[in-house]
Enzyme design. Sequence first.
Site, short mmCIF file in Angstrom:
data_model
loop_
_atom_site.label_atom_id
_atom_site.label_comp_id
_atom_site.label_asym_id
_atom_site.label_seq_id
_atom_site.Cartn_x
_atom_site.Cartn_y
_atom_site.Cartn_z
N TYR A 63 7.50 3.15 4.28
CA TYR A 63 7.66 3.86 3.02
C TYR A 63 9.12 4.27 2.80
O TYR A 63 9.45 5.45 2.67
CB TYR A 63 6.79 5.12 2.99
CG TYR A 63 5.30 4.86 2.99
CD1 TYR A 63 4.77 3.58 2.85
CD2 TYR A 63 4.40 5.91 3.13
CE1 TYR A 63 3.40 3.36 2.87
CE2 TYR A 63 3.03 5.70 3.14
CZ TYR A 63 2.54 4.44 3.02
OH TYR A 63 1.19 4.22 3.04
N GLU A 163 -7.06 -1.22 6.92
CA GLU A 163 -7.40 -2.55 6.40
C GLU A 163 -7.91 -3.49 7.48
O GLU A 163 -7.53 -4.66 7.55
CB GLU A 163 -6.22 -3.18 5.66
CG GLU A 163 -6.08 -2.73 4.22
CD GLU A 163 -7.27 -3.09 3.34
OE1 GLU A 163 -8.08 -3.96 3.73
OE2 GLU A 163 -7.39 -2.49 2.26
N GLN A 182 -7.88 3.92 7.43
CA GLN A 182 -7.38 4.05 6.06
C GLN A 182 -7.68 2.76 5.31
O GLN A 182 -7.25 1.68 5.71
CB GLN A 182 -5.88 4.35 6.08
CG GLN A 182 -5.37 4.79 4.73
CD GLN A 182 -4.00 5.42 4.79
OE1 GLN A 182 -3.11 5.05 4.03
NE2 GLN A 182 -3.80 6.36 5.71
#
Length: 344
Positions: A63, A163, A182
């Site tokens: 990020y 995922e 998540q």
Amino acid sequence: MATFKTLPTRSLGRNGPLVPRVGLGLMGASGIYGTITPENARFELLDDAYNRGERFWDTSSSYGDSEEILGKWFAANPEKRKDIFLATKFGIRHTDTFPGFTVSSTPEYCRESIESSLSLLGLSSIDLFYIHRLDRVTPIEKTMEVMVELKNAGKIKYIGLSECSAESLRRAYAVHPITCVQMEYSLLCTEVESPERKFLETARELGVAVVCYSPLANGLLTGGLRLIADVDSLGNRRSVLPWLQEAVLEKNIEILNQISEIAKLRNITTAQLALAWLLAQGDDIFPIPGSSKIQRHEENLGSLFVDLSEEEEKELRQLGEEVVGGRFQETTGYAFADTPALEE
């Protein structure tokens, strides 16, 4: 301005820590969807989140400069570190070519990444460390062995995945209990519930919580998309979303407007309605909406105090199912990822 010093909490997984039901996603604040928010504005964002009792913070090494900004905030507020349940992730490196990233979940990259994250954050340990994506090459058991090694060394406290397939989750859990996974989950994206995937049922069987990324469907469920002309306001990265393609856009906007009208009748925002719908799916569901705008904090946290009737939940689910377009993640090759079997 309303504040929520004590937010409703639940156990993150069967034996996990108590955390607020709604977390703070920090992806958007670092310019992943557009313009990078100035540093001082992000400090104010974190201050506001803390002051509202929003203490479940989610970032990643991918990020942008998010970990670095958090490190500066913790350095300026060392007494507040103990109050934050901090999650970060490893496994994704951004690129300029489609799909925009490469993936590595090798043991070597795991070790390299935790040292980098701890250095940027200025911390000796992280509360929750996710394998952000599985590279489909490294057996999950090999990556998990290093995650356990990091936990035993005191560098991480809890282990998460993202995922992964139901089978990958089960194999990882056989090495060490997983606290949470998540996954993309929203009113418009319910594939985790699919009987074919068997993901949610597997997570619940194992006592693994589901942390929902993109709980507002990449901004589609904020209520800002009322006209075709509004699509441009969602940013360049959202232009790849199947929901926004020309062939289905008009129909989807019509459905999104119906969802917004339901929110209006309840005197709440579309985002609050969408988050409340997710929260109604079970105490093991934890949305982590993200925003670069302080005013969104109060709005998102307000969803914790919205109760939906069974009829409202069903009506919203039906509308969500009518939206046309698959997941963008399906085009990347890493959604619900499996890994090779561990060779003896």
